[in-house]
Design a protein around this motif. Structure first.
Motif, PDB file in Angstrom:
ATOM      1  N   GLU A  28       0.884  -1.228  -0.334  1.00  0.00           N
ATOM      2  CA  GLU A  28      -0.088   0.037  -0.200  1.00  0.00           C
ATOM      3  C   GLU A  28       0.818   1.666  -0.149  1.00  0.00           C
ATOM      4  O   GLU A  28       0.446   2.297  -0.686  1.00  0.00           O
ATOM      5  CB  GLU A  28      -1.411   0.118   1.291  1.00  0.00           C
ATOM      6  N   SER A  29       1.954   1.556   0.732  1.00  0.00           N
ATOM      7  CA  SER A  29       3.070   2.045   0.219  1.00  0.00           C
ATOM      8  C   SER A  29       3.513   2.775  -0.631  1.00  0.00           C
ATOM      9  O   SER A  29       3.540   4.211  -0.999  1.00  0.00           O
ATOM     10  CB  SER A  29       3.823   2.044   1.343  1.00  0.00           C
ATOM     11  N   LEU A  30       2.984   1.876  -1.955  1.00  0.00           N
ATOM     12  CA  LEU A  30       3.432   2.480  -3.332  1.00  0.00           C
ATOM     13  C   LEU A  30       2.881   2.448  -4.455  1.00  0.00           C
ATOM     14  O   LEU A  30       2.993   2.808  -5.070  1.00  0.00           O
ATOM     15  CB  LEU A  30       4.616   1.393  -3.911  1.00  0.00           C
ATOM     16  N   VAL A  31       1.511   2.687  -3.321  1.00  0.00           N
ATOM     17  CA  VAL A  31       0.333   3.306  -4.584  1.00  0.00           C
ATOM     18  C   VAL A  31      -0.328   3.830  -3.986  1.00  0.00           C
ATOM     19  O   VAL A  31      -0.768   4.252  -2.589  1.00  0.00           O
ATOM     20  CB  VAL A  31      -0.728   1.926  -4.612  1.00  0.00           C
ATOM     21  N   PHE A  32      -1.844   4.537  -4.046  1.00  0.00           N
ATOM     22  CA  PHE A  32      -2.350   5.281  -4.000  1.00  0.00           C
ATOM     23  C   PHE A  32      -3.823   4.453  -4.323  1.00  0.00           C
ATOM     24  O   PHE A  32      -3.812   4.053  -5.259  1.00  0.00           O
ATOM     25  CB  PHE A  32      -2.856   6.285  -4.914  1.00  0.00           C
ATOM     26  N   SER A  33      -4.953   4.643  -3.323  1.00  0.00           N
ATOM     27  CA  SER A  33      -5.801   3.199  -3.469  1.00  0.00           C
ATOM     28  C   SER A  33      -6.725   4.123  -1.692  1.00  0.00           C
ATOM     29  O   SER A  33      -6.574   4.721  -1.564  1.00  0.00           O
ATOM     30  CB  SER A  33      -6.099   2.356  -2.532  1.00  0.00           C
ATOM     31  N   ARG A  34      -7.846   4.200  -3.399  1.00  0.00           N
ATOM     32  CA  ARG A  34      -8.490   5.766  -2.456  1.00  0.00           C
ATOM     33  C   ARG A  34     -10.681   5.178  -3.232  1.00  0.00           C
ATOM     34  O   ARG A  34     -10.470   4.606  -3.450  1.00  0.00           O
ATOM     35  CB  ARG A  34      -9.332   6.560  -2.454  1.00  0.00           C
ATOM     36  N   VAL A  35     -11.419   5.070  -1.900  1.00  0.00           N
ATOM     37  CA  VAL A  35     -12.766   4.501  -2.108  1.00  0.00           C
ATOM     38  C   VAL A  35     -13.091   5.996  -2.393  1.00  0.00           C
ATOM     39  O   VAL A  35     -13.894   6.555  -1.441  1.00  0.00           O
ATOM     40  CB  VAL A  35     -13.374   4.171  -1.157  1.00  0.00           C
TER      41      VAL A  35
END
Length: 336
Positions: free
Chosen positions: A73-80
């Motif tokens: 997760e520290s290497l990606v951007f993820s959001r609802v």
């Protein structure tokens, strides 16, 4: 023969899980010798990490070269994200526009993917679509693919960790209600609020197991390895060392529980009609003595340990290690 296996490369360890139906055919963990994932590794680091993974494959007689691999997760951007009801082409344009506003990275150097979690049936209701958006820098995605190529592996898909956690601990178990999963890793803690139908919210905290070890080492002037042993042996026991050990780690504990409350409050502000039914602690940090009781006392919620091997047939000597395999098991489960 299973069609693929799950490969979870973390900063402290490498985990591989292969399932055959409801049976855990292979579950193995090895130390990550370089302390980093397969991105920006110098040749000697890449060679060392490659050797570890190749040995895992050979020693466990893994016959398929197809794998599902995790991206931290520290290497990606993820959001609802929330959007008005719209067509697929319109949604693609809207997501790209929104990504440009909130992601501090050039949009042309990102790989965007998304899944619609919820779409109102009544367009006139005023409800919005909920979409899980994941953005991976192309540099990172390409590095993973190239690293897998050096191993001779075919990547079925790359998946960020919260998706795998949700699949192994909630969806696959058909767990009722809404759960907050807290995956306490070595360097950070991943939070995801979800039920069996969708992900509602997620958050990445910079506090992980190492934060507890470092503050013990600093307070008592200990080598980090000895501080790690103190943490594992005594945990959050307020009676040890006249309460000095708990006093030392209390700032980290308060910060971590503060993050739990932040995620809960954020979720409830968006979905006041649906309470969180439980908190699931998983990852290596879930073993910290006294943590479950502290989280339960300070949140007032039911708190349980998330064992990814529950409901699966696994070797008897592995049954208690499910929390550290939560991501790897999620990767190994066939998508519905």
């Amino acid at each position: 023969m299973p069609a693929f296996f799950g490969l979870d490369i973390g900063s402290s360890s490498v985990k591989l899980v292969q399932l055959s139906g409801k049976t855990v055919a292979v579950s193995v963990i090895a130390v990550n010798p370089v302390g980093r994932v397969g991105v920006d590794l110098v040749p000697v680091e890449q060679s060392s990490l490659t050797e570890v993974i190749k040995n895992i494959l050979a020693d466990n007689k893994i016959k398929t070269g197809r794998c599902v691999v995790s991206i931290p997760e520290s290497l990606v951007f993820s959001r609802v994200m929330l959007f008005p009801v719209m067509s697929s082409p319109e949604l693609a344009t809207a997501i790209r526009f929104e990504a440009e506003q909130v992601i501090p990275y050039p949009i042309d150097k990102l790989e965007l993917s998304w899944v619609v979690l919820y779409k109102p049936k009544n367009v006139l209701s005023g409800e919005k679509m909920r979409v899980l958006v994941v953005a991976v820098p192309s540099k990172i995605s390409n590095a993973y693919v190239n690293f897998m190529d050096t191993l001779g592996l075919e990547v079925v898909r790359m998946e960020n960790e919260i998706v795998s956690l949700t699949r192994s601990l909630i969806t696959a178990r058909k767990l009722p209600g809404v759960s907050l999963v807290a995956d306490l890793g070595f360097a950070n803690t991943k939070f995801v609020v979800a039920d069996t139908t969708q992900i509602y919210a997620n958050y990445l905290s910079s506090l992980g197991g190492m934060a507890f070890s470092r503050i013990i080492a600093d307070t008592f002037k200990l080598p980090i390895n000895q501080a790690e042993e103190y943490k594992r042996s005594y945990g959050l026991d307020k009676k040890q060392f006249e309460g000095k050990l708990f006093a030392a780690v209390e700032p980290v504990l308060s910060g971590l529980i503060g993050d739990v409350k932040k995620v809960l409050n954020s979720y409830l502000a968006s979905y006041p009609e649906r309470k969180v039914d439980r908190i699931i602690l998983t990852g290596g940090g879930a073993y910290l003595k006294g943590l479950l009781a502290e989280v339960a006392e300070q949140t007032g919620l039911e708190v349980v340990i998330g064992n990814a091997f529950d409901g699966l047939k696994v070797a008897e000597n592995m049954t208690g290690f499910g929390p550290i395999y939560a991501v790897a098991v999620g990767l190994a489960i066939e998508e519905d």
